[in-house]
Design a protein around this motif. Structure first.
Motif, PDB file in Angstrom:
ATOM      1  N   LEU A   1       0.858  -1.192   0.000  1.00 45.56           N
ATOM      2  CA  LEU A   1       0.000   0.000   0.000  1.00 45.56           C
ATOM      3  C   LEU A   1       0.884   1.228   0.000  1.00 45.56           C
ATOM      4  O   LEU A   1       2.011   1.183   0.506  1.00 45.56           O
ATOM      5  CB  LEU A   1      -0.905   0.034   1.238  1.00 45.56           C
ATOM      6  CG  LEU A   1      -2.087  -0.933   1.315  1.00 45.56           C
ATOM      7  CD1 LEU A   1      -2.719  -0.863   2.703  1.00 45.56           C
ATOM      8  CD2 LEU A   1      -3.114  -0.640   0.249  1.00 45.56           C
ATOM      9  N   ARG A   2       0.336   2.316  -0.504  1.00 46.80           N
ATOM     10  CA  ARG A   2       1.047   3.590  -0.431  1.00 46.80           C
ATOM     11  C   ARG A   2       0.154   4.586   0.300  1.00 46.80           C
ATOM     12  O   ARG A   2      -0.908   4.948  -0.203  1.00 46.80           O
ATOM     13  CB  ARG A   2       1.377   4.126  -1.818  1.00 46.80           C
ATOM     14  CG  ARG A   2       2.304   5.334  -1.797  1.00 46.80           C
ATOM     15  CD  ARG A   2       2.359   5.983  -3.161  1.00 46.80           C
ATOM     16  NE  ARG A   2       3.469   6.906  -3.299  1.00 46.80           N
ATOM     17  CZ  ARG A   2       3.514   7.885  -4.200  1.00 46.80           C
ATOM     18  NH1 ARG A   2       2.510   8.059  -5.030  1.00 46.80           N
ATOM     19  NH2 ARG A   2       4.562   8.680  -4.273  1.00 46.80           N
ATOM     20  N   LEU A   3       0.596   4.999   1.459  1.00 45.18           N
ATOM     21  CA  LEU A   3      -0.151   5.963   2.254  1.00 45.18           C
ATOM     22  C   LEU A   3       0.317   7.379   1.934  1.00 45.18           C
ATOM     23  O   LEU A   3       1.500   7.597   1.669  1.00 45.18           O
ATOM     24  CB  LEU A   3       0.028   5.694   3.740  1.00 45.18           C
ATOM     25  CG  LEU A   3      -0.250   4.266   4.224  1.00 45.18           C
ATOM     26  CD1 LEU A   3      -0.098   4.194   5.746  1.00 45.18           C
ATOM     27  CD2 LEU A   3      -1.598   3.779   3.777  1.00 45.18           C
ATOM     28  N   SER A   4      -0.618   8.314   1.984  1.00 45.83           N
ATOM     29  CA  SER A   4      -0.308   9.715   1.750  1.00 45.83           C
ATOM     30  C   SER A   4      -0.730  10.548   2.949  1.00 45.83           C
ATOM     31  O   SER A   4      -1.742  10.254   3.584  1.00 45.83           O
ATOM     32  CB  SER A   4      -1.021  10.233   0.504  1.00 45.83           C
ATOM     33  OG  SER A   4      -0.621   9.541  -0.647  1.00 45.83           O
ATOM     34  N   CYS A   5       0.019  11.582   3.205  1.00 45.65           N
ATOM     35  CA  CYS A   5      -0.304  12.551   4.249  1.00 45.65           C
ATOM     36  C   CYS A   5      -0.198  13.928   3.598  1.00 45.65           C
ATOM     37  O   CYS A   5       0.908  14.382   3.308  1.00 45.65           O
ATOM     38  CB  CYS A   5       0.663  12.415   5.412  1.00 45.65           C
ATOM     39  SG  CYS A   5       0.537  13.711   6.662  1.00 45.65           S
ATOM     40  N   THR A   6      -1.341  14.553   3.359  1.00 43.71           N
ATOM     41  CA  THR A   6      -1.368  15.827   2.669  1.00 43.71           C
ATOM     42  C   THR A   6      -1.745  16.932   3.645  1.00 43.71           C
ATOM     43  O   THR A   6      -2.687  16.795   4.416  1.00 43.71           O
ATOM     44  CB  THR A   6      -2.365  15.800   1.506  1.00 43.71           C
ATOM     45  OG1 THR A   6      -1.963  14.776   0.581  1.00 43.71           O
ATOM     46  CG2 THR A   6      -2.397  17.133   0.770  1.00 43.71           C
TER      47      THR A   6
END
Length: 130
Positions: free
Chosen positions: A18-23
């Protein structure tokens, strides 16, 4: 005040990725260290640090249990920090949170230096199951 939104969680089989993002919005992340923490759903488990990436020099730190499976990175133009999760195991399941620090670099105490913790996101759920 910076607002953080995590995304990218979901259900994955053991061994998957999985690729998690924090924007971030409301402020730039460029000069802040950003950490990823997780909280397992098992009773009595504390929130634990997963990885940290520095601000302008983008130095990275990882928890011992990562063992080369995860990678933290950042895109300054998108004001976003990523956490690539590979070879996921059942024990990696939980809610993953990102955190901005009030300082620019992680340092060796990144995962317990609570006096430098800033804002948390709301978390994104990672479920690892066959």
């Amino acid at each position: 005040q910076v607002q953080l939104v995590e995304s990218g969680g979901g259900l994955v089989q053991p061994g998957g990725s999985l690729r998690l993002s924090c924007t971030a919005s409301g402020s730039t992340l460029a000069y802040s260290a950003v950490g990823w923490f997780r909280q397992a759903q098992a009773p009595g488990k504390d929130r634990e640090g997963v990885a940290c990436i520095g601000g302008t020099n983008a130095g990275t730190y990882y928890a011992d249990f990562v063992q080369g499976r995860f990678a933290v990175s950042r895109d300054y133009a998108k004001n976003t920090v990523f956490l690539q999760l590979n070879d996921l195991k059942s024990e990696d399941a939980g809610v993953y949170y990102c955190l901005t620090y009030t300082v620019g670099e992680c340092g060796s105490s990144w995962n317990y230096r609570t006096w430098d913790f800033g804002s948390w996101g709301q978390g994104t759920q990672v479920t690892v199951s066959s």
